[in-house]
Motif scaffolding. Structure first.
Motif, PDB file in Angstrom:
ATOM      1  N   ALA A 137      -3.094   4.812 -14.778  1.00 19.69           N
ATOM      2  CA  ALA A 137      -2.206   3.960 -13.990  1.00 19.69           C
ATOM      3  C   ALA A 137      -2.985   3.013 -13.087  1.00 19.69           C
ATOM      4  CB  ALA A 137      -1.270   4.830 -13.154  1.00 19.69           C
ATOM      5  N   SER A 138      -3.987   3.542 -12.385  1.00 18.04           N
ATOM      6  CA  SER A 138      -4.766   2.701 -11.469  1.00 18.04           C
ATOM      7  C   SER A 138      -5.556   1.650 -12.228  1.00 18.04           C
ATOM      8  CB  SER A 138      -5.709   3.572 -10.633  1.00 18.04           C
ATOM      9  OG  SER A 138      -6.586   4.306 -11.467  1.00 18.04           O
ATOM     10  N   ALA A 139      -6.119   2.022 -13.379  1.00 17.44           N
ATOM     11  CA  ALA A 139      -6.865   1.050 -14.177  1.00 17.44           C
ATOM     12  C   ALA A 139      -5.942  -0.043 -14.704  1.00 17.44           C
ATOM     13  CB  ALA A 139      -7.561   1.757 -15.345  1.00 17.44           C
ATOM     14  N   GLY A 140      -4.715   0.344 -15.099  1.00 21.84           N
ATOM     15  CA  GLY A 140      -3.759  -0.648 -15.582  1.00 21.84           C
ATOM     16  C   GLY A 140      -3.363  -1.630 -14.495  1.00 21.84           C
ATOM     17  N   LEU A 141      -3.103  -1.129 -13.293  1.00 22.42           N
ATOM     18  CA  LEU A 141      -2.749  -2.000 -12.176  1.00 22.42           C
ATOM     19  C   LEU A 141      -3.884  -2.948 -11.817  1.00 22.42           C
ATOM     20  CD1 LEU A 141      -0.943   0.597  -9.887  1.00 22.42           C
ATOM     21  CD2 LEU A 141       0.129  -1.327 -11.035  1.00 22.42           C
ATOM     22  N   ALA A 142      -5.103  -2.413 -11.769  1.00 20.46           N
ATOM     23  CA  ALA A 142      -6.257  -3.251 -11.425  1.00 20.46           C
ATOM     24  C   ALA A 142      -6.508  -4.313 -12.495  1.00 20.46           C
ATOM     25  CB  ALA A 142      -7.499  -2.382 -11.255  1.00 20.46           C
ATOM     26  N   ALA A 143      -6.403  -3.910 -13.773  1.00 22.61           N
ATOM     27  CA  ALA A 143      -6.624  -4.869 -14.864  1.00 22.61           C
ATOM     28  C   ALA A 143      -5.594  -5.988 -14.819  1.00 22.61           C
ATOM     29  CB  ALA A 143      -6.569  -4.150 -16.206  1.00 22.61           C
ATOM     30  N   LEU A 144      -4.343  -5.631 -14.541  1.00 19.89           N
ATOM     31  CA  LEU A 144      -3.298  -6.650 -14.468  1.00 19.89           C
ATOM     32  C   LEU A 144      -3.567  -7.630 -13.333  1.00 19.89           C
ATOM     33  CD1 LEU A 144      -0.625  -7.683 -15.578  1.00 19.89           C
ATOM     34  CD2 LEU A 144       0.539  -6.186 -13.968  1.00 19.89           C
ATOM     35  N   ALA A 145      -4.000  -7.108 -12.184  1.00 22.58           N
ATOM     36  CA  ALA A 145      -4.317  -7.987 -11.056  1.00 22.58           C
ATOM     37  C   ALA A 145      -5.455  -8.940 -11.403  1.00 22.58           C
ATOM     38  CB  ALA A 145      -4.687  -7.150  -9.831  1.00 22.58           C
ATOM     39  N   MET A 146      -6.479  -8.427 -12.089  1.00 22.98           N
ATOM     40  CA  MET A 146      -7.607  -9.282 -12.489  1.00 22.98           C
ATOM     41  C   MET A 146      -7.159 -10.356 -13.476  1.00 22.98           C
ATOM     42  SD  MET A 146     -10.588  -8.304 -11.093  1.00 22.98           S
ATOM     43  CE  MET A 146     -12.051  -8.162 -12.107  1.00 22.98           C
ATOM     44  N   ILE A 147      -6.320  -9.966 -14.442  1.00 22.65           N
ATOM     45  CA  ILE A 147      -5.843 -10.938 -15.436  1.00 22.65           C
ATOM     46  C   ILE A 147      -4.990 -12.008 -14.764  1.00 22.65           C
ATOM     47  CG2 ILE A 147      -4.312 -11.209 -17.439  1.00 22.65           C
ATOM     48  CD1 ILE A 147      -5.261  -8.387 -18.308  1.00 22.65           C
ATOM     49  N   ALA A 158       6.668  -0.136  -9.618  1.00 22.87           N
ATOM     50  CA  ALA A 158       5.659  -0.340  -8.570  1.00 22.87           C
ATOM     51  C   ALA A 158       5.075  -1.742  -8.641  1.00 22.87           C
ATOM     52  CB  ALA A 158       4.566   0.718  -8.692  1.00 22.87           C
ATOM     53  N   LEU A 159       4.755  -2.187  -9.848  1.00 15.84           N
ATOM     54  CA  LEU A 159       4.199  -3.532 -10.041  1.00 15.84           C
ATOM     55  C   LEU A 159       5.162  -4.601  -9.547  1.00 15.84           C
ATOM     56  CD1 LEU A 159       2.585  -3.375 -13.608  1.00 15.84           C
ATOM     57  CD2 LEU A 159       1.406  -3.930 -11.491  1.00 15.84           C
ATOM     58  N   ALA A 160       6.386  -4.532 -10.031  1.00 11.52           N
ATOM     59  CA  ALA A 160       7.371  -5.561  -9.691  1.00 11.52           C
ATOM     60  C   ALA A 160       7.661  -5.581  -8.194  1.00 11.52           C
ATOM     61  CB  ALA A 160       8.657  -5.323 -10.478  1.00 11.52           C
ATOM     62  N   THR A 161       7.827  -4.399  -7.606  1.00 13.18           N
ATOM     63  CA  THR A 161       8.167  -4.319  -6.184  1.00 13.18           C
ATOM     64  C   THR A 161       7.042  -4.852  -5.310  1.00 13.18           C
ATOM     65  OG1 THR A 161       9.479  -2.335  -6.677  1.00 13.18           O
ATOM     66  CG2 THR A 161       9.005  -2.794  -4.373  1.00 13.18           C
ATOM     67  N   SER A 162       5.800  -4.443  -5.601  1.00 12.13           N
ATOM     68  CA  SER A 162       4.671  -4.907  -4.779  1.00 12.13           C
ATOM     69  C   SER A 162       4.467  -6.408  -4.917  1.00 12.13           C
ATOM     70  CB  SER A 162       3.396  -4.158  -5.168  1.00 12.13           C
ATOM     71  OG  SER A 162       3.058  -4.393  -6.520  1.00 12.13           O
ATOM     72  N   TYR A 163       4.658  -6.937  -6.123  1.00  9.07           N
ATOM     73  CA  TYR A 163       4.487  -8.382  -6.333  1.00  9.07           C
ATOM     74  C   TYR A 163       5.535  -9.170  -5.549  1.00  9.07           C
ATOM     75  CZ  TYR A 163       3.943 -12.870  -8.680  1.00  9.07           C
ATOM     76  OH  TYR A 163       3.728 -14.218  -8.937  1.00  9.07           O
ATOM     77  N   VAL A 164       6.798  -8.774  -5.673  1.00  7.29           N
ATOM     78  CA  VAL A 164       7.875  -9.489  -4.994  1.00  7.29           C
ATOM     79  C   VAL A 164       7.723  -9.376  -3.475  1.00  7.29           C
ATOM     80  CG1 VAL A 164      10.368  -9.514  -4.586  1.00  7.29           C
ATOM     81  CG2 VAL A 164       9.490  -9.267  -6.909  1.00  7.29           C
ATOM     82  N   GLY A 196       1.287 -12.499  -4.254  1.00  2.00           N
ATOM     83  CA  GLY A 196       1.917 -11.510  -5.121  1.00  2.00           C
ATOM     84  C   GLY A 196       0.889 -10.712  -5.887  1.00  2.00           C
ATOM     85  N   ILE A 197      -0.126 -11.404  -6.430  1.00  2.00           N
ATOM     86  CA  ILE A 197      -1.207 -10.723  -7.150  1.00  2.00           C
ATOM     87  C   ILE A 197      -1.989  -9.813  -6.205  1.00  2.00           C
ATOM     88  CG2 ILE A 197      -3.308 -11.062  -8.503  1.00  2.00           C
ATOM     89  CD1 ILE A 197      -2.191 -13.826  -9.281  1.00  2.00           C
ATOM     90  N   PHE A 198      -2.207 -10.303  -4.978  1.00  2.00           N
ATOM     91  CA  PHE A 198      -2.934  -9.507  -3.991  1.00  2.00           C
ATOM     92  C   PHE A 198      -2.158  -8.234  -3.655  1.00  2.00           C
ATOM     93  CE2 PHE A 198      -4.652  -9.172   0.561  1.00  2.00           C
ATOM     94  CZ  PHE A 198      -5.832  -8.567   0.137  1.00  2.00           C
ATOM     95  N   GLY A 199      -0.838  -8.346  -3.555  1.00  2.00           N
ATOM     96  CA  GLY A 199      -0.022  -7.168  -3.302  1.00  2.00           C
ATOM     97  C   GLY A 199      -0.149  -6.147  -4.419  1.00  2.00           C
ATOM     98  N   THR A 200      -0.173  -6.628  -5.666  1.00  2.00           N
ATOM     99  CA  THR A 200      -0.346  -5.728  -6.807  1.00  2.00           C
ATOM    100  C   THR A 200      -1.690  -5.010  -6.747  1.00  2.00           C
ATOM    101  OG1 THR A 200       1.019  -7.160  -8.197  1.00  2.00           O
ATOM    102  CG2 THR A 200      -0.417  -5.613  -9.329  1.00  2.00           C
ATOM    103  N   SER A 201      -2.744  -5.767  -6.422  1.00  2.00           N
ATOM    104  CA  SER A 201      -4.074  -5.154  -6.350  1.00  2.00           C
ATOM    105  C   SER A 201      -4.158  -4.146  -5.215  1.00  2.00           C
ATOM    106  CB  SER A 201      -5.148  -6.234  -6.178  1.00  2.00           C
ATOM    107  OG  SER A 201      -5.095  -6.822  -4.886  1.00  2.00           O
ATOM    108  N   THR A 225       0.830  -1.212   0.000  1.00  2.00           N
ATOM    109  CA  THR A 225       0.000   0.000   0.000  1.00  2.00           C
ATOM    110  C   THR A 225       0.862   1.260   0.000  1.00  2.00           C
ATOM    111  OG1 THR A 225      -0.195   0.210   2.428  1.00  2.00           O
ATOM    112  CG2 THR A 225      -1.770  -1.247   1.308  1.00  2.00           C
ATOM    113  N   VAL A 226       2.010   1.200   0.658  1.00  2.00           N
ATOM    114  CA  VAL A 226       2.915   2.353   0.671  1.00  2.00           C
ATOM    115  C   VAL A 226       3.385   2.663  -0.748  1.00  2.00           C
ATOM    116  CG1 VAL A 226       5.163   3.211   1.456  1.00  2.00           C
ATOM    117  CG2 VAL A 226       3.677   1.973   3.037  1.00  2.00           C
ATOM    118  N   ILE A 227       3.690   1.605  -1.503  1.00  2.00           N
ATOM    119  CA  ILE A 227       4.134   1.789  -2.890  1.00  2.00           C
ATOM    120  C   ILE A 227       3.043   2.495  -3.699  1.00  2.00           C
ATOM    121  CG2 ILE A 227       4.742   0.575  -5.025  1.00  2.00           C
ATOM    122  CD1 ILE A 227       5.939  -1.635  -3.173  1.00  2.00           C
ATOM    123  N   GLY A 228       1.786   2.068  -3.527  1.00  2.00           N
ATOM    124  CA  GLY A 228       0.682   2.685  -4.254  1.00  2.00           C
ATOM    125  C   GLY A 228       0.482   4.141  -3.896  1.00  2.00           C
ATOM    126  N   VAL A 229       0.593   4.454  -2.607  1.00  2.00           N
ATOM    127  CA  VAL A 229       0.416   5.840  -2.165  1.00  2.00           C
ATOM    128  C   VAL A 229       1.534   6.721  -2.712  1.00  2.00           C
ATOM    129  CG1 VAL A 229       0.422   7.362  -0.157  1.00  2.00           C
ATOM    130  CG2 VAL A 229      -0.889   5.239  -0.093  1.00  2.00           C
TER     131      VAL A 229
END
Length: 492
Positions: free
Chosen positions: A465-475, A375-381, A397-402, A314-318
């Motif tokens: 950016a937010s839509a891209g992150l959410a779409a990736l998590a869903m996929i 942001a994606l890579a860091t939150s996933y790892v 990892g997916i949950f972290g991205t979302s 969440t810190v990464i997202g903020v």
């Protein structure tokens, strides 16, 4: 209702109350002369006519789809679809109504100086910024409390997307068509200034600012908020840990509280630079959101490695929100080199101006995409490495991205407040010009309008950016579930 359930509901109600207080304050300000009111009413009537025409088309489609979805995959999804679509339409209407009302009052306030004009335009925008995410958070929370299985309310995302598509895309096309048409007729053919009262297309231009940049963006951010939270809930449901299901809602609540505090930092006193208080509001909101996310993580997820890993996501997202703001500001503000280079290229003619604009636009995507990928890579790892069960490494990892995406959207309140300030200041400048209020008034509205153009660009980057992150998590979640089904079938 438990304490966990009270937090998002309470945050939404408080946000609605403050939005109502701000709307009341804006309404009490003097709207100016009858001529100013006539122009404002014309813009409001035009904008409402546009939305009514859209709703006449989309509402029957939405009703039909709600019935079909309810019959095909369950009544709860049909209800959720209707709720998502209905609240999306309301989000657009709220944004439209308050921006029209605030613009004429900001124009009238331009005679009192920069500080008062800025405060009025911003508080009008803050009404939208607090009401829209509060509506999204409250709607999702109540739906989840009524139907605790996230998959049974997945239709809410489809409903929100349907209405947002019509309002955002339709409004955006109208906005640019009206803007370019007014400029071509006025500046090129008639050789008269922008927003000149002799050009009737200026009303259409102002209508476009409201239906595209206000109603469209309000509906768009609402849809992104809904879809991102839904993605987080669905992935948390796959993990199967009950406390994780509330975590996205708690993040949304912390962002709302943080946005309220950020908005409160902006005052009209000793206003000399419009950019500075807006940037400070961003940073204050981000800091408060991180602090509240930590508190909610400790209280409701406990003192565990995975809890702190999710908090780190969440810190990464903020942090990504002010980073996007700074990148966008650099490439779109007149204070920095890219815009100055575009302006300088105009002396060589239309071709060089167009090419330089394209070049700078392409350059701007580089740092933007790097920030998102990091942001994606860091939150996933971060989240996957702390998974308590090795078989759930990918899911965490997916949950972290979302959660990174949800933390971004949690600051929708402050971002949308600053965005809605854009069309208000733009329309205020148009009213000042059309009513001949004078050069001093126009200078004030031009200054906040220049900043407003940058803030509108920030929100577009934020939404993408937010839509891209959410779409990736869903996929990723879909791939995970599809892979389980495939392997189960193959093994069988």
């Amino acid at each position: 209702m438990t304490l966990k359930e009270l937090v998002p509901v309470g945050a939404s109600i408080i946000s609605f109350i403050i939005a109502a207080v701000l709307a009341t304050w804006v309404s009490k300000q003097k709207p100016g002369t009858q001529q100013m009111l006539d122009i404002s009413n014309a813009v409001g009537v035009g904008a409402m006519a546009f939305l009514r025409r859209e709703f006449r088309i989309v509402i029957p489609i939405a009703i039909g789809l709600a019935v079909l979805i309810g019959a095909a995959i369950g009544s709860t999804n049909g209800i959720a679809f209707a709720v998502g679509a209905g609240l999306s339409a309301i989000a657009g209407l709220i944004a439209l109504k308050i921006t029209v009302k605030a613009a004429v009052r900001a124009a009238n306030a331009s005679g009192k100086g920069l500080g008062h004009t800025f405060a009025l335009a911003f508080r009008g925008g803050a009404t939208v910024g607090l009401a829209v995410p509060a509506m999204a958070l409250l709607g999702m929370s109540l739906l989840y409390f009524a139907f605790p299985n996230p998959i049974t309310i997945a239709g809410v995302g489809i409903g929100a997307s349907l209405i947002a598509l019509f309002i955002r895309v339709g409004g955006g096309i109208f906005t640019k068509a009206a803007d370019m048409g007014a400029d071509l007729v006025g500046k090129v053919e008639a050789n008269i200034p922008e927003d000149d009262p002799r050009n009737p297309a200026t009303i259409a231009d102002n209508v476009g600012d409201n239906v595209g940049d206000a109603a469209g963006m309000g509906s768009d951010i609402y849809e992104s908020y809904i879809v991102t939270m839904l993605a987080s809930l669905l992935i948390a449901g796959l993990i199967g840990t009950p406390q994780n299901l509330f975590y996205p809602m708690l993040i949304g609540a912390s962002g709302l509280f943080a946005s309220i505090i950020g908005i409160a930092t902006i005052t009209p006193r000793k206003m000399t630079d419009v950019n500075k208080p807006l940037a400070n509001a961003f940073y204050v909101s981000a800091a408060i959101a991180i602090a509240l996310n930590f508190v909610f993580t400790y209280l409701f997820l406990g003192h565990t490695q995975i809890a702190y890993a999710l908090f780190g996501s969440t810190v990464i997202g903020v942090i990504l929100v002010p980073i996007i703001q700074r990148i966008t500001d650099y490439f779109t503000s007149y204070r920095f080199k890219p815009v100055q280079e575009i302006a300088a290229s105009a002396k060589w003619g239309y071709a060089s101006l167009t090419l330089m604009g394209i070049i700078q636009g392409m350059r701007s995507t580089g740092p933007f995409m790097i920030a998102i990928v990091v942001a994606l890579a860091t939150s996933y790892v971060l989240a996957s490495s702390a998974a308590p069960d090795p078989t759930q490494t990918v899911l965490y990892g997916i949950f972290g991205t979302s959660l990174t995406a949800m933390a971004m959207l949690s600051l929708a309140g402050i971002v949308l407040s600053i965005d809605a300030f854009g069309p208000i200041s733009d329309n205020a400048g148009g009213i000042v010009e059309m009513t001949g209020m004078g050069e001093e008034n126009r200078k004030v509205t031009d200054e906040i309008d220049a900043v407003g153009n940058t803030t509108k660009a920030v929100t577009k980057g934020f939404a993408i950016a937010s839509a891209g992150l959410a779409a990736l998590a869903m996929i990723q979640a879909f791939q995970y579930e599809a892979g389980k089904v495939f392997h189960h079938t193959f093994d069988y």
